[in-house]
Motif scaffolding. Structure first.
Motif, mmCIF file in Angstrom:
data_model
loop_
_atom_site.group_PDB
_atom_site.id
_atom_site.type_symbol
_atom_site.label_atom_id
_atom_site.label_comp_id
_atom_site.label_asym_id
_atom_site.label_seq_id
_atom_site.Cartn_x
_atom_site.Cartn_y
_atom_site.Cartn_z
ATOM 1 N N UNK A 28 0.831 -1.210 0.000
ATOM 2 C CA UNK A 28 0.000 0.000 0.000
ATOM 3 C C UNK A 28 0.863 1.257 0.000
ATOM 4 N N UNK A 29 1.970 1.224 0.742
ATOM 5 C CA UNK A 29 2.880 2.374 0.742
ATOM 6 C C UNK A 29 3.540 2.552 -0.621
ATOM 7 N N UNK A 30 3.843 1.444 -1.300
ATOM 8 C CA UNK A 30 4.414 1.538 -2.645
ATOM 9 C C UNK A 30 3.417 2.144 -3.627
ATOM 10 N N UNK A 31 2.148 1.768 -3.508
ATOM 11 C CA UNK A 31 1.111 2.347 -4.372
ATOM 12 C C UNK A 31 1.055 3.855 -4.168
ATOM 13 N N UNK A 32 1.104 4.273 -2.916
ATOM 14 C CA UNK A 32 1.074 5.712 -2.622
ATOM 15 C C UNK A 32 2.308 6.402 -3.192
ATOM 16 N N UNK A 33 3.486 5.761 -3.102
ATOM 17 C CA UNK A 33 4.716 6.355 -3.623
ATOM 18 C C UNK A 33 4.663 6.485 -5.142
ATOM 19 N N UNK A 34 4.194 5.444 -5.835
ATOM 20 C CA UNK A 34 4.086 5.525 -7.293
ATOM 21 C C UNK A 34 3.074 6.585 -7.709
ATOM 22 N N UNK A 35 2.035 6.765 -6.906
ATOM 23 C CA UNK A 35 1.091 7.852 -7.190
ATOM 24 C C UNK A 35 1.811 9.192 -7.104
ATOM 25 N N UNK A 36 2.635 9.362 -6.077
ATOM 26 C CA UNK A 36 3.396 10.604 -5.934
ATOM 27 C C UNK A 36 4.341 10.797 -7.120
ATOM 28 N N UNK A 37 4.973 9.716 -7.585
ATOM 29 C CA UNK A 37 5.893 9.810 -8.721
ATOM 30 C C UNK A 37 5.149 10.242 -9.987
ATOM 31 N N UNK A 38 3.946 9.713 -10.180
ATOM 32 C CA UNK A 38 3.155 10.072 -11.353
ATOM 33 C C UNK A 38 2.749 11.544 -11.303
ATOM 34 N N UNK A 39 2.274 11.997 -10.133
ATOM 35 C CA UNK A 39 1.857 13.391 -9.997
ATOM 36 C C UNK A 39 3.040 14.335 -10.181
ATOM 37 N N UNK A 40 4.205 13.951 -9.654
ATOM 38 C CA UNK A 40 5.388 14.808 -9.727
ATOM 39 C C UNK A 40 5.836 15.067 -11.158
ATOM 40 N N UNK A 41 5.506 14.156 -12.074
ATOM 41 C CA UNK A 41 5.920 14.329 -13.468
ATOM 42 C C UNK A 41 5.111 15.391 -14.190
ATOM 43 N N UNK A 42 3.910 15.671 -13.726
ATOM 44 C CA UNK A 42 3.044 16.570 -14.468
ATOM 45 C C UNK A 42 2.630 17.822 -13.690
ATOM 46 N N UNK A 43 2.673 17.757 -12.367
ATOM 47 C CA UNK A 43 2.214 18.895 -11.563
ATOM 48 C C UNK A 43 3.235 20.031 -11.600
ATOM 49 N N UNK A 44 2.747 21.251 -11.830
ATOM 50 C CA UNK A 44 3.630 22.413 -11.810
ATOM 51 C C UNK A 44 4.025 22.774 -10.372
ATOM 52 N N UNK A 45 3.125 22.497 -9.428
ATOM 53 C CA UNK A 45 3.412 22.740 -8.014
ATOM 54 C C UNK A 45 3.169 21.434 -7.246
ATOM 55 N N UNK A 46 4.108 20.478 -7.324
ATOM 56 C CA UNK A 46 3.870 19.167 -6.694
ATOM 57 C C UNK A 46 3.666 19.245 -5.196
ATOM 58 N N UNK A 47 4.218 20.273 -4.537
ATOM 59 C CA UNK A 47 4.060 20.373 -3.087
ATOM 60 C C UNK A 47 2.604 20.570 -2.681
ATOM 61 N N UNK A 48 1.767 21.047 -3.593
ATOM 62 C CA UNK A 48 0.345 21.222 -3.292
ATOM 63 C C UNK A 48 -0.420 19.913 -3.397
ATOM 64 N N UNK A 49 0.058 18.996 -4.200
ATOM 65 C CA UNK A 49 -0.678 17.765 -4.479
ATOM 66 C C UNK A 49 -0.061 16.530 -3.839
ATOM 67 N N UNK A 50 1.178 16.648 -3.374
ATOM 68 C CA UNK A 50 1.861 15.506 -2.762
ATOM 69 C C UNK A 50 2.077 15.819 -1.293
ATOM 70 N N UNK A 51 1.461 15.031 -0.440
ATOM 71 C CA UNK A 51 1.492 15.295 0.995
ATOM 72 C C UNK A 51 2.674 14.558 1.629
ATOM 73 N N UNK A 52 3.850 15.168 1.545
ATOM 74 C CA UNK A 52 5.066 14.588 2.116
ATOM 75 C C UNK A 52 5.858 15.682 2.820
ATOM 76 N N UNK A 53 6.744 15.253 3.698
ATOM 77 C CA UNK A 53 7.666 16.201 4.306
ATOM 78 C C UNK A 53 8.591 16.765 3.225
ATOM 79 N N UNK A 54 9.140 17.967 3.421
ATOM 80 C CA UNK A 54 9.932 18.614 2.364
ATOM 81 C C UNK A 54 11.072 17.760 1.818
ATOM 82 N N UNK A 55 11.845 17.103 2.690
ATOM 83 C CA UNK A 55 12.978 16.305 2.197
ATOM 84 C C UNK A 55 12.497 15.068 1.440
ATOM 85 N N UNK A 56 11.357 14.499 1.860
ATOM 86 C CA UNK A 56 10.804 13.357 1.141
ATOM 87 C C UNK A 56 10.254 13.786 -0.220
ATOM 88 N N UNK A 57 9.623 14.952 -0.270
ATOM 89 C CA UNK A 57 9.114 15.477 -1.536
ATOM 90 C C UNK A 57 10.249 15.711 -2.523
#
Length: 547
Positions: A291-320
Motif C-alpha cells: 500500500x505504501x508503494x502504491x502511494x509512492x508511485x502515485x506521488x511519482x506520477x503526480x510529480x511528473x506533471x504537476x507544476x506545483x507538486x508540493x500542493x498535491x503531494x502530501x510529504x515532508x519537504x525532504x521526502x518530496x
C-alpha cells in the motif's frame, strides 16, 4: 512509606484537544467563517460538519458552543476562563448536550430530544445539541428530526457531525449549513506533534524522523497521530528510535521505499529480493508495504506533471524533494503499469497467507517492465528495418554494387599465367559518384496480410496514448490483421491473456472505436483475436549492410 499515587493517564487526544478556533489544525476555511458569523450575530440554527475522522469536527463544535455561551458575550474566541467555558471543557455543562447517534439512533431517542429542546437553557444563553455520527440514525429518526431541525426554538442550535455525508438524507442536508473538514497535511501534523509533545521530546529525545514517520502513518488524522505517539512513548524506555517505531507499527520507512523503487528500475533483482527478505525478517507488514508503494508511485506520477507538486503531494519537504528527483528518471508508462501490478498484488494479499511470495512475484513483474518492448518500440523498429540507420537519425548507406563478370568468348581458354595476371590486375576505379539521395521511409502495411496503412495505425496509437494511456499499454505487441466491412481485426499475443480480457470489455472497446473513428473518419467496429505473436527484441533487428 506508602508510594505517592500516580496521576491517572489522560490520552493526548483528550488532553490536547483544541480549546480555541486558533488551535484547530489546518481548517482555517471553516473557523474563519464561523468566527465571522459570531462577530456579526449571524450564527445558523443548524450546521453539518463532515470529513474524515480525527480532523477537528467535534472539537470545533464544542468551541462554537463555548463562544455562544461565554460569559464575556458572543465572541470570536471563547475566554476559556469563565465558569461556562470551563464546564464545557470538562463536559459538565448542562446546556451542551452531546448525543452519539450510533447508540441513540432510534425514533424514540429523537422524540425525547424534541420534548427536551422546548425547555430553555438552564445555565447559559443557548442550548447546543451536538449529534455525532449522525449518518447512523434510522430513516424514521431522521423524519422525526426534520420539523425540529427546520424550525427550532430560538434558544437552540444543532451541530451534526459525520464521516459519511452521503448517507445523510437530502432533506436533512438542505436544512443545514454544511462545512467539509479536510485531511490534515503531513507538515501541519508534524508541527502539531512537535508542539504537543515538547515536554516528552525533551525527556525522551524524540528524533525529527519519528514525527515525520508518524505524521505520514496517520494519513491526515491528528487524533490518530497523537494516539500513535502515545503508543510509541509507552513502548520506549529512555529514547524513542525510528527502529522501535517501525517495529511497533509494522511499517517500512520512506527511504526503504525509495531504495526498493530504485533497485526495481535498475533491474537489480538480487538487491530487490534481499530488500524484501530484510523487510520480512524485521517483521514488517508486507500488505502495508504494498500500500505504501502504491502511494509512492502515485506521488511519482503526480510529480511528473504537476507544476506545483508540493500542493498535491502530501510529504515532508525532504521526502518530496527525493520523490521529485526520482520521478524525473522514470517513464510515465512504466509508472502506470507498475501501479496496475501493485493494485493486483494488493488484491491477492487479501486472499492468501503467502504474503512474501505475492510481493516477490509482483517485484519480478515490476523489474521486467523496464525490459519489455512497447508498441511504439515495435513500430520504430519496423521503420528501422525498411531504412537501416533511420533510427539513429542518419541517412541509410548505399550498398556496395557487385562487380559485373568480364565478358569472354566461348572459345577463349586463358592460360594460368594470364589467369593469375588477370586476377592480380586491379579493376579500373570509377570516379566517385554523388551520394544517393536517401529514399523516404514508406511502409504501406504494418502487417503484410493487413490492410491498414502504417501512418494511420501510428496516428491511431498516438491518439489512444494521449487520451487513454492505460488502454494503450494493453496493446503491447498487438497487430492489425485486416479491415473488412468496417470491422477491424486486431490480434493480441497469446501470452497477454489479461490484456486481451481487458480490451474485450465494453468500455475499453468503445474508447478504442472512438479513437479509430477520429483517425479514419468513419465508425469502425473491433474484433479481438488471440494469436501466437513473437515479440521483437533488439537482437532480432536486421543488421545494417556494410558499405
Amino acid at each position: 512509606m506508602p508510594s505517592k499515587p500516580q496521576t491517572p493517564f489522560l490520552a493526548t487526544a483528550r488532553r490536547g484537544r483544541p480549546q480555541r478556533f486558533a488551535d484547530v489544525v489546518a481548517q482555517e476555511h471553516i473557523t474563519t467563517v464561523l468566527q465571522g458569523a459570531l462577530e456579526r450575530g449571524k450564527v445558523s440554527h443548524a450546521y453539518l460538519f463532515s470529513g474524515p475522522r480525527g480532523v477537528g469536527k467535534t472539537s470545533t463544535a464544542r468551541i462554537l458552543a463555548k463562544a455562544l455561551n461565554c460569559e464575556q458575550g458572543v465572541v470570536r474566541e471563547p475566554c476559556n476562563e469563565c465558569r461556562s467555558c470551563r464546564s464545557i471543557t470538562a463536559g459538565t455543562h448542562i446546556d451542551i448536550i452531546e448525543i452519539d447517534a450510533a447508540s441513540n439512533r432510534g425514533i424514540d431517542n429523537i422524540r425525547d430530544l424534541r420534548e427536551a429542546v422546548r425547555i430553555g437553557p438552564a445555565m447559559g444563553r443557548t442550548k447546543v445539541y451536538i449529534i455525532d455520527e449522525v449518518h447512523m440514525m434510522t430513516p424514521d429518526a431522521f423524519n422525526a428530526l426534520l420539523k425540529t431541525l427546520e424550525e427550532p426554538p430560538e434558544h437552540a442550535k444543532f451541530i451534526l457531525a459525520t464521516t459519511e455525508e452521503h448517507k445523510v438524507p437530502e432533506t436533512i442536508l438542505s436544512r443545514c449549513q454544511r462545512f467539509h473538514f479536510r485531511r490534515i497535511p503531513v507538515v501541519a501534523i508534524i508541527n502539531n506533534l512537535k508542539k504537543t509533545y515538547a515536554g516528552e521530546s525533551r525527556e525522551l529525545d524524540i528524533p525529527e524522523a519519528v514525527f515525520s514517520y508518524v505524521a505520514r502513518a496517520a494519513r491526515g488524522s491528528v487524533r490518530d497521530a497523537q494516539s500513535l505517539m502515545d503508543q510509541i512513548i509507552a513502548f520506549s524506555e529512555d529514547r524513542v528510535t525510528l527502529e522501535a517505531v517501525e517495529t511497533l507499527l509494522g511499517a517500512v520507512e520512506f527511504d526503504t521505499l525509495l531504495a526498493y523503487v530504485e533497485r526495481i528500475h535498475q533491474g537489480d533483482l538480487d538487491g530487490v529480493l534481499n530488500l524484501i527478505d530484510e523487510i520480512s525478517q524485521r517483521g514488517r507488514d508486507l500488505a502495508q508495504f504494498v500500500r505504501d508503494l502504491i502511494e509512492l508511485y502515485r506521488h511519482l506520477m503526480v510529480a511528473q506533471y504537476a507544476k506545483e507538486p508540493q500542493r498535491l503531494i502530501d510529504l515532508a519537504p525532504e521526502q518530496l524533494k527525493a520523490t521529485v528527483e526520482l520521478s524525473g528518471r522514470l517513464e510515465t508508462e512504466t509508472i502506470l503499469r507498475a501501479l496496475e501490478v501493485l493494485f493486483t498484488a494488493e488484491g491477492q494479499l487479501k486472499s492468501t497467507v503467502e504474503d512474501r511470495l505475492v510481493v516477490e512475484l509482483a517485484s519480478f513483474k515490476l523489474a521486467k517492465l523496464t525490459e519489455s518492448v512497447t508498441l511504439r518500440d515495435l513500430i520504430a523498429r519496423v521503420e528501422g528495418w525498411e531504412a537501416p540507420g533511420a533510427r539513429a537519425g542518419t541517412a541509410p548507406r548505399p550498398a556496395a554494387k557487385a562487380a559485373a563478370p568480364r565478358a569472354s568468348s566461348p572459345s577463349s581458354n586463358p592460360s594460368p599465367a594470364n589467369s593469375s595476371e588477370a586476377v592480380a590486375s586491379p579493376a579500373p576505379v570509377a570516379p566517385p559518384s554523388a551520394p544517393e539521395e536517401p529514399r523516404p521511409v514508406r511502409i504501406e502495411m504494418v502487417d503484410p496480410k493487413g490492410s491498414i496503412p502504417a501512418p494511420l495505425w501510428r496516428q491511431f496509437l498516438d491518439q489512444l496514448h494521449e487520451h487513454s494511456p492505460k488502454i494503450f499499454s494493453y496493446l503491447e505487441g498487438a497487430q492489425p490483421l485486416g479491415l473488412q466491412n468496417d470491422r477491424l481485426t486486431i490480434a493480441i499475443p497469446k501470452v497477454h491473456g489479461f490484456q486481451y480480457q481487458q480490451l474485450k470489455g465494453r468500455k475499453n472497446t468503445e474508447k478504442i472505436q472512438q479513437a479509430l473513428g477520429e483517425v479514419f473518419d468513419k465508425k469502425l467496429s473491433v474484433e479481438w483475436v488471440l494469436k501466437e505473436i513473437e515479440l521483437v527484441s533488439d537482437a532480432d533487428a536486421p543488421p545494417e549492410q556494410g558499405v
